[in-house]
Design an enzyme around this catalytic site. Structure first.
Site, mmCIF file in Angstrom:
data_model
loop_
_atom_site.group_PDB
_atom_site.id
_atom_site.type_symbol
_atom_site.label_atom_id
_atom_site.label_comp_id
_atom_site.label_asym_id
_atom_site.label_seq_id
_atom_site.Cartn_x
_atom_site.Cartn_y
_atom_site.Cartn_z
ATOM 1 N N CYS A 48 22.679 27.617 37.247
ATOM 2 C CA CYS A 48 22.293 26.217 37.172
ATOM 3 C C CYS A 48 22.519 25.682 35.758
ATOM 4 O O CYS A 48 22.154 26.338 34.782
ATOM 5 C CB CYS A 48 20.840 25.952 37.567
ATOM 6 N N ARG A 78 28.222 27.002 35.710
ATOM 7 C CA ARG A 78 26.934 27.673 35.921
ATOM 8 C C ARG A 78 26.459 27.568 37.366
ATOM 9 O O ARG A 78 25.458 28.177 37.743
ATOM 10 C CB ARG A 78 25.872 27.067 34.993
ATOM 11 N N TRP A 107 23.166 26.244 41.407
ATOM 12 C CA TRP A 107 23.584 27.440 42.154
ATOM 13 C C TRP A 107 22.385 27.777 43.038
ATOM 14 O O TRP A 107 21.323 28.144 42.537
ATOM 15 C CB TRP A 107 23.913 28.587 41.197
ATOM 16 N N ASN A 160 16.111 25.412 35.920
ATOM 17 C CA ASN A 160 16.966 26.597 36.033
ATOM 18 C C ASN A 160 16.043 27.800 36.025
ATOM 19 O O ASN A 160 15.201 27.928 35.140
ATOM 20 C CB ASN A 160 17.944 26.651 34.838
ATOM 21 N N GLY A 161 16.198 28.684 37.014
ATOM 22 C CA GLY A 161 15.335 29.870 37.070
ATOM 23 C C GLY A 161 14.731 30.009 38.455
ATOM 24 O O GLY A 161 15.203 29.397 39.418
ATOM 25 N N GLU A 180 37.708 47.387 36.859
ATOM 26 C CA GLU A 180 37.717 45.978 36.467
ATOM 27 C C GLU A 180 38.853 45.231 37.184
ATOM 28 O O GLU A 180 38.682 44.082 37.612
ATOM 29 C CB GLU A 180 37.845 45.869 34.943
ATOM 30 N N LYS A 220 38.317 41.922 39.543
ATOM 31 C CA LYS A 220 39.003 40.644 39.299
ATOM 32 C C LYS A 220 39.670 40.147 40.572
ATOM 33 O O LYS A 220 39.550 38.982 40.927
ATOM 34 C CB LYS A 220 40.099 40.785 38.235
ATOM 35 N N GLU A 231 37.046 38.999 43.336
ATOM 36 C CA GLU A 231 36.198 37.828 43.095
ATOM 37 C C GLU A 231 36.965 36.516 43.109
ATOM 38 O O GLU A 231 36.398 35.481 43.462
ATOM 39 C CB GLU A 231 35.374 37.961 41.807
ATOM 40 N N HIS A 243 39.583 62.545 49.879
ATOM 41 C CA HIS A 243 38.317 63.022 50.449
ATOM 42 C C HIS A 243 37.722 61.978 51.387
ATOM 43 O O HIS A 243 36.515 61.959 51.598
ATOM 44 C CB HIS A 243 37.346 63.390 49.325
ATOM 45 N N LYS A 279 28.657 31.551 36.636
ATOM 46 C CA LYS A 279 29.029 32.286 35.430
ATOM 47 C C LYS A 279 27.920 33.212 34.933
ATOM 48 O O LYS A 279 28.158 34.350 34.597
ATOM 49 C CB LYS A 279 29.433 31.277 34.351
#
Ligand code: M6R
Length: 605
Positions: free
Chosen positions: A2, A27, A75, A99-100, A478, A482, A485, A501, A600
């Site tokens: 947010c 955000r 968000w 926010n939170g 990584e 990438k 996402e 395996h 983010k």
């Protein structure tokens, strides 16, 4: 998560808020909204599901003439994505953005009988009702009482109907920065929204009530005493937070890596060797520890995996890497002889912050590798090494990863010198190779034909595999993150030797397998694993060091890394994997910078 912005001054608040929200959209981009207050207290509330552009369209059709307001980009955590759940929320005299997460919002609703007053499904609206209930004409007093009742993390910006032109703010954990200058007073969840208006800012202290007005900003602690915040200076410029001619932030940030690496390494060198004493980090920190624990999330954690491989190899003490959200609920085996390294681009990831606090509670000394100055993780850890990447706006982390690696390599070198594992000469060679990684990344960016070719294979598939051994495995993790996402292709990174395996059952005709074989010692072993997937029909994209001898029958596409030393292959390899993900996402027509469901900074558990 947010984005928050507030402004009180003499200019058009609507414009400042909309521009700020666009900067903060990374955000969260489920909805956007703002509340504008006129000098007579009259309030105008606009909120819309969707992007800031949707809100902008709604507002610009009917502009409001106001010089004070608050804006929010969401968000979603509590309640679906719709206009009603969008912020700001209003109850009686109180209008606020948040926010939170308010953890006890159910209990508050029940205890104060708010159920009938709520319109949304959000925890935030409950906080608005609580403040309205507590408000008797004194915002400070209402906020002071609210702090005793609310549990969770929060950053609030609040307008009271009978306090026109004033914005009241309070925070616990969730970030807020603020600034006052000739244009007025500003508050935001992060600096990207403020840098257009000046270079000075401060981090809003926790457990204080801050009041913004056109004339200035005042802060009082909860006992009413004035608080003087520490004024900081932004070392980014406005352009660094803009796309600067690139189609997306992600590709801009990929391109910025060579310079970011230099900016991160060069200021820390003395006589060609790393030295952290100017940053207040004593050598005893490294000399007196028996083991290292690295804690982080996502990309930052994968940087830690590379760091582990490099550090254990260089100075031979055990390094363990932990996912912060797991570590924080573990009973960690760490002590005062452990150095805990926490890694975070934002410095506000809630799980990493909680893990840091737990490590401190276990008497471990803590060192943070952080990009955002003054962030919670930077402030709370015993020592901090900032990465100098500048603002990273794309949700997919790129330059933050390579500079986190650079700092881990610097630490590896310093440790090795202090523990007698490197001579000064070896240290200088190591650092010279690290600096030359900047050039290797540059070359990778300039010569991306093979990567663009690989995209044609990858974009058609629903699944992809990344394989490698040792360090190659560490950076393939990584690469897979990438790709998934931003291109929504299921991608899995696997230790190449482990594939048979079980996982090799998933390899079918034309399944893309990105194979990393950059490590001399295990090169032949990895190539054997490549043959195994090739024999089962995989479309192999092979990443090797320039000059490596490989039978061309075992791959479809070969990507050459311009690097000679194995431990530095990660830098150009990271660029190639980032570009592979970037071009794939773009070729699929997806929103590269704002992939679905993500934000983010992850400030909720
Ligand atoms: O801000 P942090 O480095 O603490 O963030 C940790 C992760 O959320 C982050 O690295 C995430 O995995 C990346 N955005 C992925 O590209």
């Amino acid at each position: 998560m947010c984005g928050i912005i507030g402004y009180s001054g003499s200019f058009c608040a609507q414009k400042i808020l909309l521009d700020g929200l666009e900067q903060l959209e990374y955000r969260g981009y489920d909805s956007a909204g703002m509340a504008l207050q006129k000098s007579n207290g009259e309030l105008f509330l606009r909120k819309k599901a969707g992007r800031v552009s949707v809100l902008r369209e709604a507002c610009e059709g009917a502009p409001i003439n106001s010089v004070c307001g608050i804006g929010h980009t969401r968000w979603a955590t509590h309640g679906g994505v719709n206009d009603v759940n969008a912020h700001p929320h209003n109850c009686g005299k109180v209008t606020l953005i948040h926010n939170g997460i308010i953890e006890n919002y159910h209990e508050i609703t029940a205890a104060f009988g708010f159920a009938g007053r709520l319109h949304s499904e959000t925890d935030t609206e409950v906080a608005a009702c609580l403040l309205d209930y507590l408000y008797q004409g004194d915002p400070f007093e209402a906020l002071r009482q609210a702090v005793d009742i609310l549990t969770g993390s929060y950053a609030f910006c609040i307008l009271f109907a009978d306090q026109p032109g004033r914005i009241f703010c309070i925070r616990n954990v969730s970030p807020l920065v603020a600034a006052h200058n000739d244009s007025g007073s500003f508050v935001a969840s992060d600096l990207t929204a403020l840098i257009a208006y000046g270079k000075s800012y401060f981090v809003v202290p926790e457990e204080t009530v801050m009041t913004l007005s056109p004339e200035g900003i005042s802060i009082r602690d909860l006992s009413g005493q004035p608080v003087e915040p520490e004024i900081l200076t932004v070392d980014w410029n406005v352009e660094s937070a803009r796309k600067g001619g690139y189609p997306h932030y992600m590709i801009k940030e990929i391109n910025e890596q060579p310079e970011a690496l230099q900016n991160t390494v060069l200021p820390r060198l003395k006589d060609g060797l790393p030295d952290f004493t100017d940053e207040g980090i004593p050598d005893t920190l490294f000399a007196s520890c028996d083991n290292i624990t690295v804690i982080a999330c996502g990309t930052a954690m994968y940087a830690g995996m590379v760091g582990k491989a490099v550090m254990e190899q260089a100075f031979k003490i055990p390094v363990s890497v932990h996912i912060a959200s797991e570590f924080r609920y573990d009973t960690p085996l760490i002590s005062s002889r452990t150095l805990t390294i926490v890694i975070s681009q934002s410095g506000e990831t809630i799980d990493t912050l909680a893990a840091l606090r737990l490590a401190k509670a276990c008497s471990s000394r803590t060192l943070a590798i952080v990009n955002v100055k003054g962030s919670a993780i930077a402030r709370e850890s015993d020592y901090v090494l900032y990465t100098h990447a500048g603002p990273e706006i794309a949700v997919a982390s790129t330059k933050a990863y390579t500079v986190q690696l650079a700092v881990l390599y610097l630490i590896a070198c310093r440790f090795s010198l202090l523990r007698g594992c490197f001579t000064a000469d070896q240290g200088r060679k190591f650092i010279a190779a690290l600096l030359s990684s900047s050039g290797a990344m540059e070359q990778m960016i300039r010569h991306d034909q093979a990567i663009r070719e690989a995209v044609k294979t990858v974009k058609r598939s629903d699944h992809a595999f990344f394989i490698g051994r040792g360090l190659d495995y560490a950076f393939s993790l990584e690469g897979a993150l990438k790709l998934k996402e931003i291109s929504y292709i299921h991608a899995e990174a696997y230790a190449a030797g482990e594939l048979k395996h079980g996982t090799i059952a998933l390899i079918e005709e034309r399944t893309p397998v990105v194979a990393l074989a950059t490590q001399e010692k295990i090169f032949a072993k990895t190539i054997s694993n490549v043959r195994e997937v090739r024999a089962r029909g995989a479309a192999v994209i092979l990443i090797v060091k320039e000059g490596a001898q490989v039978d061309p029958d075992i791959y479809d596409i070969r990507i050459d890394l311009p690097v000679s030393q194995d431990e530095f292959a990660v830098f150009p390899a990271a660029v190639s994997l980032q570009l592979l993900a970037y071009y794939t996402s773009d070729a699929k027509g997806l929103n590269v910078d704002k992939p679905r469901n993500l934000a983010k900074s992850v400030t909720v558990e």
